[in-house]
Design a protein around this motif. Structure first.
Motif, PDB file in Angstrom:
ATOM      1  N   GLY A 194       0.846  -1.101  -0.024  1.00  0.00           N
ATOM      2  CA  GLY A 194      -0.274  -0.137   0.168  1.00  0.00           C
ATOM      3  C   GLY A 194       0.770   1.339  -0.053  1.00  0.00           C
ATOM      4  N   SER A 195       1.772   1.139   0.389  1.00  0.00           N
ATOM      5  CA  SER A 195       2.966   2.543   0.425  1.00  0.00           C
ATOM      6  C   SER A 195       3.445   2.568  -0.932  1.00  0.00           C
ATOM      7  CB  SER A 195       4.028   2.333   1.393  1.00  0.00           C
ATOM      8  OG  SER A 195       4.902   1.251   1.240  1.00  0.00           O
ATOM      9  N   LEU A 196       3.209   1.701  -1.964  1.00  0.00           N
ATOM     10  CA  LEU A 196       3.900   1.999  -3.333  1.00  0.00           C
ATOM     11  C   LEU A 196       2.683   2.438  -4.277  1.00  0.00           C
ATOM     12  CD1 LEU A 196       5.819  -1.423  -3.718  1.00  0.00           C
ATOM     13  CD2 LEU A 196       6.606   0.866  -3.060  1.00  0.00           C
ATOM     14  N   SER A 197       2.993   3.551  -5.198  1.00  0.00           N
ATOM     15  CA  SER A 197       1.923   4.026  -5.873  1.00  0.00           C
ATOM     16  C   SER A 197       1.448   2.883  -6.671  1.00  0.00           C
ATOM     17  CB  SER A 197       2.246   5.275  -6.424  1.00  0.00           C
ATOM     18  OG  SER A 197       1.506   5.937  -7.253  1.00  0.00           O
ATOM     19  N   PRO A 198       0.130   2.628  -6.785  1.00  0.00           N
ATOM     20  CA  PRO A 198      -0.275   1.563  -7.496  1.00  0.00           C
ATOM     21  C   PRO A 198      -0.099   1.393  -9.049  1.00  0.00           C
ATOM     22  CG  PRO A 198      -2.187   2.522  -6.657  1.00  0.00           C
ATOM     23  CD  PRO A 198      -0.843   3.256  -6.037  1.00  0.00           C
ATOM     24  N   ARG A 199      -0.210   2.501  -9.358  1.00  0.00           N
ATOM     25  CA  ARG A 199       0.043   2.594 -11.100  1.00  0.00           C
ATOM     26  C   ARG A 199       1.377   2.567 -11.662  1.00  0.00           C
ATOM     27  NH1 ARG A 199      -5.575   1.361 -13.230  1.00  0.00           N
ATOM     28  NH2 ARG A 199      -6.544   1.461 -11.252  1.00  0.00           N
ATOM     29  N   GLN A 200       2.017   2.745 -10.823  1.00  0.00           N
ATOM     30  CA  GLN A 200       3.579   2.813 -11.282  1.00  0.00           C
ATOM     31  C   GLN A 200       4.436   1.643 -11.310  1.00  0.00           C
ATOM     32  OE1 GLN A 200       5.305   6.524 -11.392  1.00  0.00           O
ATOM     33  NE2 GLN A 200       2.981   6.459 -11.934  1.00  0.00           N
TER      34      GLN A 200
END
Lengths: 329, 314, 278, 529, 327
Positions: free
Chosen positions: A107-113
């Motif tokens: 969840g701490s990673l930007s999901p669309r990158q």
């Protein structure tokens, strides 16, 4: 050894009620102290660990330290610069020198990158676009033990452990002086926990970076930490060298936390310090010692006077009227 | 709760004032002089000027608007320039018809749409679900004026089941009800489809939540689980949508009021805009925005009544 | 993408939706090739005919071939739908993200604006606009844009607020990422996907609105063939012939079925919680 | 004899049964305030459609036909229009009336005409009050122009009086005395009410009284028991405002109304398969529809272009497409049956593309020209515009059709409201008409430029003729003058006359209707069959 | 826990497999699972994410997802096979003789229905008055340590803290005095000090009521403290089961051994390099042949590659599926 970060008497507050509501209810102080009167320092190349249960103000403290939340009082000193007084530009350069590992691995990673984009983003943001971003991403991935082809994956395609490694890689990108890790092992399986802790330890040994680790999992603390503080209702109730804390917990709350961790041994005979009830609300802190409502060793004066700071030697301090009372019972 | 109401009322007043002002400015920029339209071809320029002055149209726009709001505070909505009656009489004379129409249509839509949606959700991907899916989506499409016309042709002309025009005789309850059926059907039909799709979607979502699994794990009958435990949550979005849908409902009411030659606020708005009957435009915009604000507030309150979590946050 | 298509094709209604949408878009785009007649060419002698081999859907009061008009009408419908929804999406996304991410006062102002617009009955707003600038395709598009902005804006705002509270946003901020970059690179891509599905399900509504405006004589300029004007012609001709209404209704029903089922299928695929906080 | 057809009573019972059977269909409670029940059996009720809603019951402020249809039922006039195919009048309140010279009309009232509400007997004083208040500037009556050159009414005795004009005013017989401004009201009652009334009336003297107005729903008239003419044929008359013609026809077919105008498009079907127990009658109409051209517009200033446009418009096609063959081409603005109607127009109704091209060449526009056509957004107009658009295209004139909603349309040519009047090029227009030729020509004089003369047509000779014709008492001379005026309009190229439309009406055979020659209902004349 | 003791088992699962049909093919979530819950005992199921714990629970309460297939196996609960009885019979068992406490207390209770209503609703089978049912609910709440239960009965779930919600869930589960309580990671969402409270509560209640508990957790310490028997799951299989003492002291399966070793809690000395289990769980849609653990096992031998290890008793009451295990 010098301090990378020095925090003195820090206080962080939130607005608990809207101005109108507070007026209506006749409450003078509509603010809540999430962090109150906290002081500590983190030495170069060392790990400082903050232990506490949910709602105790751990994450708030971390955000305040990094300048993401304003400090109401106190000072935060990073390598001689006062964080609370920084302007936007100084803050940006401060951000380059500290980095975060967040609680939620995926969840701490930007999901669309893509992972590659995520890892190289720090360079883009801090004006280092001319770097060979792909090569950097490869380097960092290798550093955290992931194959280079992971750069093409997206966060939702990663397992918890892999995502956590990506988070670590990202935190390392700008070679920070301090890494703030909020629950670095939360949500991970036991077997993976070890891997991540080993990775953090290895990187610290290699890079000499300081670490500020926040956790509620006492089991991992002794393996990574040099110094530990225990937080309750936004205050440090006890703080000292990790060894000392584990060997000789003095505050009843520390005691309860340590004993609340069942050992994986059916024959273990734990002398447990069990706490009553639940954590009180920050909105109405108990009078006197704020822990007295749950303390198994509570005495008459605990609910009226705030306990003194007791020095237990070796820079081990605690706030209690009757430190070590459990030893007498 | 009290504070919530205060805030809500203040906000509502602001919205109503803004909306009225905005539309009023728009209409005023529009060509077309109410005095001319009103007075007809034989009007002399003097007459037109005199009537304009009477309506306050010779004053600047801001003054007109300020005056309008000032008058509202005194409970005066102005005079309907066409019939020379108070605007309040005109507007509130028409309002009940539209309210009944909308109310009946929504009740009709809910009575059919919600069970239909439930049924579809519970029998997901069965043939019946797919058929109701196609039908309800087709219902959504049907423009209300086409539905209105065809229901007239079928139920009034061919079958003689229901009367065609008007709202029925005052005092004759059954006559009024019989006049309400077709228009309410014409408006409600698309909402049947809309609600059934909405309820189906939210029902599916609710049914996958943990507490439903818990309820089942306690062996509660499927009926209890669905109609007592799940439906209450699944209708929450529906309530919101209906509350916000007031604007659409008023628009749909306009079409049916034209086709059924029914009295009502939709038609009044249409007529007063096309005749540039400014006082009535202002009055009816005022009432319709209040209607919107009230209906959204009402839907919030219903939501709060259904959902204690929202109640707590008010 | 291929994966999505594959998965849609496993849902019968989704597949039906996809086929219908493709069919209608293709027939509109290829109207020039398929249409047997010039859609605006008068042929008063052959007026008001029922369906025949020559005129699949019959002719209208000016003897124009309804089938051809329906095909060309698709162009108008799609133009109205795509332009207006795209513009409303653009503005709605911008304002919604601003409201969701910006300071509270800005949020309040934008929400007030949204609520004000929403409090007008659509038709009243349309009437005022048409009175102001006269009926035309552009007016219809403008009306739809303005009235749809609040819907999208609200969804985007809610989404932004949800995303804003996600840990990764805090992670980006902690890294020193600027607000515009957060909005552009990290929030926008998360908002836009679900929103486009929502918008695709709104396309039929937009087309129905165009029909409604035509009914009130406020639609596109004659002789442009649009489904709304065909329906409106059908309404006035209802006592003469049912065919124009049928001709106008068929594409409307088909496109609604198409976009709704496709949208729902995509939504189930991507985010089942989407419709919740509209 | 029952007026409500038996079929309909049946419908009603059926309807109730269904409702009872299906339950309340989710509708609860009624709105309390309703008290009366007028569904009582055995009441004779005439239900008739009007195309708009009541606006005023004061003759000084009534707005055209809709109000007049109601007012003529409740007020008395000296004379009333005679029902039938020919224009003429019947005596009403007047026992006798005659034009004594060009400017004087003498009348004698019937004795014993009572005003309701205890306002006493109608006297010449009431006539004087009724007529003079209309032309009183302080009242600002919108209908004042209908009285033309009226100066005063002299009361000669209790029942006798003289209407005095400044100049001869023949239209008084056609559009004043039997029409809106001819309604006689009670001086007593009006003065008690403050000099004017709105949608209620304090006192009436006609066959019916105004019982109730339910806005946008219906107007209810009830029999006036004190009417001097005996018992009115109906217990009640319900007048329903229905603007949509489809709805009106459906209302007729479903039995909700007994008489309505139907759309021209329905005439064919209704003739082919008439609804049971009903009669369709076709009347001409007085409306006049034309395409106007703004002579002052830069492009349209060239008379050759205007003439080209005249020849591009194919009126027979329009009659087919827009009026379903139920209307015929017109020769001008004055309808057949009225003084001044022309037998033939100068430009034949059929288009003549060759000729149009000649004119275009003369105007130097052989390469084509693009023009705009402003249209009110009603179905027939839009269809007409498209036909014109198509035929003009054949001659190389590209027409852009601009639709306007009514508010915007009716201010298009208004020169007091901005500069829009200058942009008018072609305009499709339709004016209503009262049965006197002066009513039609009045709008096209120079002084009406920018008011109702949107073509901005101006010819001193026309202005002179218009003034003279209004005062001409010799009908054959009048006829000739009006014909000349229409020829002048046509020759200016600024006008292409299309049609007077038509008025098809349908009514149930249970009633015996009364129509003006233009098909408008004279409701007070309706009786049961 | 041998066949002879079967009579004493409240629950006994034999050879249970559950597959899901997914887009990527058939996912073998559970394979040939054997499991026994002896009467009056607490059985702990331990395993890491993706090991099939939740599928196991769903199959026991028979609330499997729509795309689940059960190709073989039986679940015997007090004499009836839960996989073959009718839906009505199953419903009669649920909440009555077998109940469950779920992982996340926040989402387990219906947010819009009061606690009291929910507790009364689940007593729908009892022919008692509403007042009696209410009284029963109050008693249960009191027994799980909710202060002032009478007045709190009319409150809604969100008005309780997470710990309190979990206590309520337990109260609901035990209300009908079931013979089997399934506890699905009931303490994971709670803080350590609350976790201890809940574990004690469970233990006390179990003792008082004499029910059996099937306790699922990934927390080895909690299992060790609470459970009499332990079942270890890995990648959809039960790899080992035995008494808690046997499994924790003499782990027979290499996975169990490694799992115990790498728990930081069991390493008292500060260590900068903790033991781990390298590698990942195999893809359940395309399982390798032989032993599922072979790719992460440092004792793997050629046989492990081809032959699926048998489920056998390595010592009295201690079962394992590993080629190394001694019979």
């Amino acid at each position: 050894m010098s301090a990378v970060l020095q925090v003195k008497n820090l206080r962080v507050r939130f607005r608990g009620l809207s101005a109108v509501k507070a007026k209506l209810k006749g409450i003078k102080d509509p603010f809540i102290d999430a962090v109150r009167d906290v002081s500590f320092s983190i030495e170069e190349g060392q790990t400082f660990t903050l232990v506490g249960e949910s709602g105790s103000g751990k994450s708030t403290l971390a955000l305040a330290v990094s300048g993401l939340l304003p400090a109401a009082e106190g000072s935060i000193n990073f390598l001689g610069d006062e964080v609370t007084l920084m302007n936007a530009e100084e803050m940006q350069s401060y951000r380059r020198q500290i980095s975060f590992i967040w609680q939620n691995p995926v969840g701490s990673l930007s999901p669309r990158q893509s992972v590659g984009a995520l890892i190289s983003e720090p360079y883009v943001v801090h004006g280092m676009k001319d770097k060979d971003l792909k090569a950097e991403a490869r380097r960092l991935l290798t550093m955290v033990g992931l194959p280079a082809h992971f750069a093409e994956r997206y966060p939702h395609q990663l397992s918890g452990g892999q995502a956590r490694r990506v988070g670590v890689a990202r935190a390392l990108a700008l070679s920070p002086r301090l890494i703030i890790a909020d629950e670095p092992t939360a949500g991970l399986d036991v077997s993976v926990q070890g891997e991540i802790l080993n990775l953090l330890n290895r990187l610290q040994d290699e890079l000499g970076v300081s670490m500020f680790v926040i956790t509620h999992n006492l089991n991992i603390v002794r393996h990574i930490s040099d110094r530990t503080a225990i937080m309750y209702l936004g205050r440090f109730v006890e703080q000292g060298p990790t060894n000392s804390i584990f060997a000789q917990p003095r505050h009843p709350y520390t005691l309860a936390l340590l004993s609340a961790n069942p050992e994986p041994n059916p024959d273990a005979n734990i002398e447990r310090t069990e706490l009553k009830g639940e954590v009180p609300s920050l909105m109405n802190r108990p009078t006197g010692c704020e822990f007295h409502t749950r303390c198994p060793f509570v005495s008459t004066d605990c609910n009226s006077t705030f306990p003194p700071v007791v020095d237990a030697g070796e820079s081990h301090t605690l706030t209690c009227h009757y430190p070590g009372k459990h030893e007498q019972t | 709760m009290g504070l919530y109401f205060l805030k809500r009322v203040a906000l509502s007043i602001l919205i109503v004032m803004l909306a009225v002002t905005l539309l009023f400015c728009m209409i005023h920029m529009v060509p077309g002089d109410p005095a001319r339209i009103l007075l007809g071809p034989r009007a002399t320029p003097e007459l037109i000027a005199s009537l304009s002055a009477q309506m306050g149209l010779d004053q600047s726009l801001p003054i007109q608007i300020v005056k309008f709001f000032g008058n509202i505070l005194r409970g005066d909505l102005g005079m309907d320039v066409i019939t020379n009656r108070p605007v309040a009489a005109t507007v509130f004379g028409q309002l009940p018809y539209t309210l009944w129409l909308i109310f009946t249509a929504i009740i009709f839509a809910m009575l059919i749409g919600i069970p239909l949606g439930c049924y579809s959700a519970l029998h997901r991907n069965t043939l019946i679900d797919r058929i109701t899916g196609v039908i309800s989506v087709a219902c959504i499409t049907a423009p209300s004026f086409v539905v209105a016309l065809y229901s007239l042709l079928i139920f009034a002309v061919t079958l003689h089941w229901f009367p065609a025009v008007g709202a029925g005789d005052k005092g004759d309850f059954w006559d009024q009800v019989s006049h309400l059926v077709l228009p309410a059907f014409a408006i409600g039909l698309s909402w049947v489809g809309y609600l059934s799709r909405l309820v189906r979607a939210s029902m599916l979502e609710v049914m996958s939540e943990n507490h439903i699994r818990t309820a089942r794990a306690y062996g509660l009958s499927e009926n209890t689980v669905v109609y007592r435990y799940a439906l209450k949550l699944a209708v929450l979005p529906t309530v919101t949508v209906i509350g916000v849908g007031m604007g659409f409902l008023l628009s749909a009411a306009l079409f049916t009021e034209i086709v059924f030659a029914r009295p009502g606020i939709g038609k009044l708005i249409f007529d007063s805009i096309t005749t540039r009957n400014y006082p009535v435009v202002m009055g009816s915009v005022l009432v319709s925005t209040i209607l919107f604000v009230v209906s959204t507030t009402l839907s919030d309150l219903i939501n709060a009544w259904l959902d204690p979590r929202i109640r707590a946050s008010l | 993408m291929m994966d999505a298509l594959h998965r849609i094709s496993r849902d019968p209604l989704g597949l039906l939706g996809l086929i219908l949408v493709v069919l209608i878009i293709a027939s509109a785009l290829l109207a020039g090739l398929i249409a047997p007649y010039d859609p605006i060419k008068l042929n008063i002698i052959d007026r008001l005919q029922g369906p025949s081999v020559d005129h699949l859907l019959g002719t209208d009061q000016l003897g124009r071939d309804l089938f051809s008009r329906v095909l060309y009408g698709g162009q108008v419908a799609l133009k109205v739908a795509f332009i207006s929804i795209a513009a409303a999406l653009g503005i709605g996304v911008f304002l919604g993200m601003l409201a969701g991410f910006g300071p509270k006062w800005l949020d309040n102002i934008i929400m007030l604006f949204f609520d004000t617009i929403r409090s007008f009955p659509t038709v009243m707003f349309a009437l005022a606009t048409v009175a102001l600038v006269g009926p035309s395709l552009g007016t219809v598009i403008a009306v739809i844009i303005v009235t749809s902005i609040p819907t999208y804006g609200r969804v985007v705002r809610t989404q932004t607020l949800t995303i804003k509270s996600n840990e990764f946003v805090m992670a980006e901020r902690a890294m020193g990422v600027s607000t515009t970059r957060i909005l552009r690179v990290h929030i926008l891509p998360n908002v836009i996907g679900p929103l486009i599905i929502l918008a695709s399900m709104d396309i039929p509504t937009v087309i129905a609105l165009e029909a409604g405006l035509s009914f009130l004589g406020m639609g596109v300029k004659p002789p442009t063939p649009s489904w709304g004007s065909i329906l409106n012609d059908g309404y006035t001709l209802i006592r003469n012939t049912p065919w124009p209404i049928i001709a106008g209704s068929i594409p409307l029903v088909l496109i609604t079925l198409g976009f709704t089922f496709l949208g729902e299928s995509l939504r189930d695929l991507i985010d089942p919680k989407l419709r919740k906080n509209v | 004899m029952k007026v409500r057809p038996t079929v309909q009573t049946g419908v009603n019972q059926k309807r109730r049964q269904i409702l009872k059977a299906t339950g309340a269909i989710g509708v609860a409670a009624t709105t309390g305030a309703f008290s009366e029940v007028i569904y009582a059996q055995g009441k004779k009720i005439l239900k008739i459609r009007a195309y708009g809603d009541l606006r005023s019951l004061d003759p000084a402020f009534s707005q055209g036909v809709i109000d007049e249809e109601i007012q003529s039922c409740i007020y008395s006039k000296l004379i009333q229009y005679k029902p039938g195919r020919e224009w003429g009048y019947d005596l009403d309140a007047a026992e006798s009336i005659e034009q004594v010279d060009a400017t004087h009309i003498k009348f004698k009232l019937k004795a014993g005409i009572m005003f309701t509400g205890g306002h006493g007997e109608m006297t010449a004083e009431d006539v004087k009050y009724s007529f003079e208040r209309i032309i009183n500037k302080d009242l600002e009556s919108t209908n004042a122009p209908d009285w033309g050159t009226l100066r005063e009414v002299i009361v000669d005795s209790k029942y006798e009086g003289t209407i005095v004009f400044d100049d001869a005013y023949p239209p008084a017989w056609n559009i004043a005395m039997p029409y809106i401004v001819g309604n006689i009201i009670s001086k007593n009652a009006w003065q008690a009410a403050g000099g004017k009334v709105d949608t209620t009336t304090p006192s009436v003297s006609g066959p019916y009284t105004h019982k109730e107005w339910q806005p946008k729903q219906k107007t209810i008239l009830a029999r006036n028991p004190d009417w001097h003419g005996g018992d009115a044929p109906f217990d009640e008359i319900h007048i329903f405002p229905i603007d949509d013609e489809n709805t009106a026809q459906i209302a007729f077919e479903s039995g909700d109304i007994d008489c309505t105008r139907v759309s021209l498009g329905s005439v064919g079907n209704l003739k082919a398969s008439p609804p049971e127990n009903s009669t369709l009658e076709e009347y001409p109409s007085l409306f006049y529809v034309w395409v106007g051209m703004n002579v002052e517009n830069e492009k349209m200033a060239d008379i050759n272009l205007r003439k080209a446009v005249q020849h591009c418009i194919d009126v027979p096609s329009i009659m087919q497409a827009s009026y379903f063959g139920a209307a015929s081409p017109s020769t001008g603005i004055i309808a057949p049956g009225l003084i001044g109607n022309r037998a033939k127009s100068n430009v034949p109704p059929e288009m003549n593309i060759a000729k149009a091209k000649e004119y275009l060449a003369a105007a130097g526009m052989s390469d084509g020209v693009s023009l705009t056509l402003d249209v009110l957004n009603k179905a027939a107009n839009v269809t007409t515009a498209q036909v014109i658009q198509a035929t003009c295209a054949e001659a190389g004139i590209t027409l852009e059709v601009n639709l306007h909603e009514s508010g915007a349309f009716w201010s298009l040519g208004d020169s007091s409201a901005g500069e829009r009047y200058k942009d008018i090029q072609l305009i499709l227009n339709r004016y209503s008409m009262a049965p006197d030729p002066s009513y039609a020509t009045a709008w096209f004089v120079t002084s009406q430029k920018g008011i109702w003369n949107w073509e901005r047509y101006s010819d001193p000779e026309f202005d002179r003729l218009e003034a003279a014709a209004k005062a001409e008492t010799d009908n054959s001379k009048r006829d000739e003058m009006y014909q000349t005026m229409q020829s002048m309009m046509e020759d200016s190229g600024a006008y292409r006359f299309l049609t007077h439309e038509a008025t098809p009406v349908i009514f149930r055979n249970t009633i015996k209707p009364a129509f003006r020659p233009d098909g408008l209902p004279l409701i007070r004349g309706f009786t049961s069959a | 826990m041998s066949a002879e003791q079967k009579i004493d088992n409240v629950l006994s699962i034999r050879d249970l497999s559950v597959h899901y049909s997914t887009n990527r093919g058939e996912l073998n979530a559970l394979r040939h699972v054997n499991l026994d819950v002896p009467k009056g005992s607490i059985v702990g199921v331990v395993g890491e994410s993706g090991c099939g714990k939740s599928t196991l629970i769903s199959s026991i309460i028979r609330l499997l997802a729509e795309n689940a297939i059960v190709p073989n196996g039986s679940i015997n609960f007090e004499g009836s096979n839960l996989l073959t009885i009718s839906e009505d019979e199953m419903r009669a068992i649920r909440g009555q003789r077998m109940s469950i406490v779920f992982q996340d207390p926040m989402s387990t209770l219906n947010p819009v229905i009061s606690i009291g209503r929910q507790m009364i609703d689940i007593q729908y089978r009892d022919k008692k008055t509403k007042q009696q049912k209410r009284q029963r609910s109050i008693e249960m709440l009191a027994s799980v340590g909710i202060p002032d239960p009478e007045s709190r009965l009319d409150q809604y779930p969100h008005e309780f803290s997470g710990g309190m919600q979990q206590r309520i869930s337990i109260a609901m589960a035990l209300q009908a005095q079931p013979s089997l309580l399934i506890a699905d990671e009931p303490t994971t969402a709670l803080d350590a000090t609350l976790e201890v409270q809940i574990i004690h509560l469970l233990k006390d209640l179990q003792r008082d009521m004499g029910c059996s508990i099937l306790f699922i957790s990934h927390h080895l310490g909690v299992i060790a403290e609470l459970c009499d028997y332990v079942v270890v799951m890995y990648a959809g299989e039960v790899v080992e089961q035995g008494t808690a003492r046997d499994v924790f002291h003499l782990p027979a399966h290499p996975y169990t051994e490694k799992l115990l070793k790498c728990d930081p809690a069991s390493i008292a000395e500060k260590s900068r390099s903790l033991p781990t289990i390298p590698g990942e769980i195999p893809d359940l849609t395309s399982l390798p042949s032989g032993c599922v653990f072979k790719n992460r096992c440092d004792k793997a031998m050629p046989k492990c590659d081809s032959v699926v290890p048998e489920w056998r008793e390595s010592a009295q009451g201690h079962f394992v599926s590993c080629h190394w295990a001694k019979p």
